[in-house]
Scaffold this motif. Structure first.
Motif, PDB file in Angstrom:
ATOM      1  N   ASP A  42     -12.976  -0.825  -3.219  1.00  0.00           N
ATOM      2  CA  ASP A  42     -12.364   0.271  -2.455  1.00  0.00           C
ATOM      3  C   ASP A  42     -12.458   1.574  -3.260  1.00  0.00           C
ATOM      4  N   THR A 102       0.838  -1.204   0.000  1.00  0.00           N
ATOM      5  CA  THR A 102       0.000   0.000   0.000  1.00  0.00           C
ATOM      6  C   THR A 102       0.860   1.236   0.000  1.00  0.00           C
ATOM      7  N   SER A 134      -0.012   5.192   0.334  1.00  0.00           N
ATOM      8  CA  SER A 134      -0.964   6.298   0.495  1.00  0.00           C
ATOM      9  C   SER A 134      -0.206   7.528   0.964  1.00  0.00           C
ATOM     10  N   ARG A 192      -7.363   3.089  -8.525  1.00  0.00           N
ATOM     11  CA  ARG A 192      -8.436   2.267  -9.085  1.00  0.00           C
ATOM     12  C   ARG A 192      -9.334   3.128  -9.971  1.00  0.00           C
ATOM     13  N   ASP A 220      -9.725   4.513  -3.344  1.00  0.00           N
ATOM     14  CA  ASP A 220      -8.405   4.361  -3.965  1.00  0.00           C
ATOM     15  C   ASP A 220      -8.360   5.133  -5.290  1.00  0.00           C
ATOM     16  N   GLN A 247      -5.687  11.676  -0.254  1.00  0.00           N
ATOM     17  CA  GLN A 247      -4.608  10.845  -0.761  1.00  0.00           C
ATOM     18  C   GLN A 247      -3.935  11.523  -1.959  1.00  0.00           C
TER      19      GLN A 247
END
Length: 305
Positions: A164, A6, A8, A170, A167, A200
């Motif tokens: 999710d 991950t 972020s 994505r 994100d 983010q």
């Protein structure tokens, strides 16, 4: 972004409050913002040497040797020695086939070189061993996209996004894939997803893709909020890749080529944006080559008449 763990990161998203429309987006940089290209660290070189020495031992158990080969392969991959990494990964799998992370990496490698059937098989192997592996889901969708299986890629990426919605990567890749099918709807959907954004870092890339902030504003946010050269190289790799993709989708191949090359220039080997920049450049070259051949044939037909 390295899709094996991950990542972020927060950034100054307040810039979006003074965003301008897409027709005002211009590059106002005499020279593009740059970072010092990443080099192999002493630690990486020492670890490769240490593991190479240990692997020469004949008394290692299969499980231990498999793990060491996997570790050395990761170090090779992190410094751009992908063929050596692949050799280690394949040897590791021969000793222990139940390693989903290796199959995921091999799938990315196969995608890079255009061996899509092998990529699909590798990602399927990852998901058989680890059904919850979200990175393999995303990477398989992207492989389907590059393999021009757009409907299936869109279906899988939409499912991946719904798992999710926070994100930004994505959302970005869903937009890229959906743009091949329904470009106008893809943009509307991305705008809706962007409106529900958090802080983010990746949402800045979405803002760039939408034209919600100018390139100059994005670069100022990166340069003012980043002091570490490694982080700067990583963010610029992502920024140049998605900027290139935006120009590519718009048919502006000249700018797209330059920006993909910039994405490659920082040596952030582990990021998919670096990996797929090679693939994107190859696709543009093939497309332009096909257009030249078609034009030449048309000219021949006109002359014959």
């Amino acid at each position: 972004m390295k899709w094996f763990q991950t990542a972020s990161l927060c950034v100054l998203l307040t810039l979006t409050g003074c965003a301008s429309t897409s027709d005002k987006i211009t590059q106002q940089w005499v020279y593009p913002p740059m970072a010092v290209p990443l080099q192999a660290s002493v630690q990486q070189e020492v670890q490769i040497a240490r593991l190479t020495q240990l692997l020469q031992r004949t008394d290692l158990k299969k499980e231990v040797r498999a793990k060491m080969l996997f570790e050395r392969g990761n170090y090779y991959d992190s410094v751009g020695l992908r063929d050596l990494a692949r050799l280690d990964f394949n040897q590791s799998l021969s000793l222990n086939p139940a390693q989903p992370d290796i199959f995921n990496l091999l799938g990315v490698y196969f995608t890079q070189i255009g061996e899509f059937d092998a990529a699909y098989e590798a990602f399927d192997s990852t998901l058989e061993l680890d059904p919850s592996n979200s990175y393999a889901e995303r990477n398989r969708s992207i492989a389907l996209y590059y393999g021009e299986r757009y409907d299936l890629a869109n279906e899988e990426m939409l499912k991946h996004y719904k798992d999710d919605p926070s994100d930004p990567f994505r959302a970005l890749w869903l937009y890229v894939i959906q743009s091949e099918l329904t470009p106008e709807q893809a943009k509307k959907d991305l705008e809706q997803r962007y409106s529900a954004r958090d802080e983010q870092w990746g949402w800045v890339l979405v803002a760039i893709m939408l034209g919600d902030i100018t390139e100059e504003q994005a670069f100022k946010a990166i340069l003012s909020g980043t002091r570490d050269n490694t982080l700067l190289a990583q963010r610029l790799t992502e920024t140049y890749f998605y900027l290139a993709k935006r120009h590519h989708l718009a048919g502006d191949y000249a700018n797209a080529i330059s920006l993909y090359k910039l994405a490659l220039s920082f040596n952030v080997y582990e990021y998919v944006e670096h990996r797929y920049s090679f693939l994107e450049l190859g696709r543009i070259f093939e497309q332009l080559q096909a257009e030249r051949i078609a034009q030449a044939k048309l000219k021949e037909i006109e002359q014959a008449q």
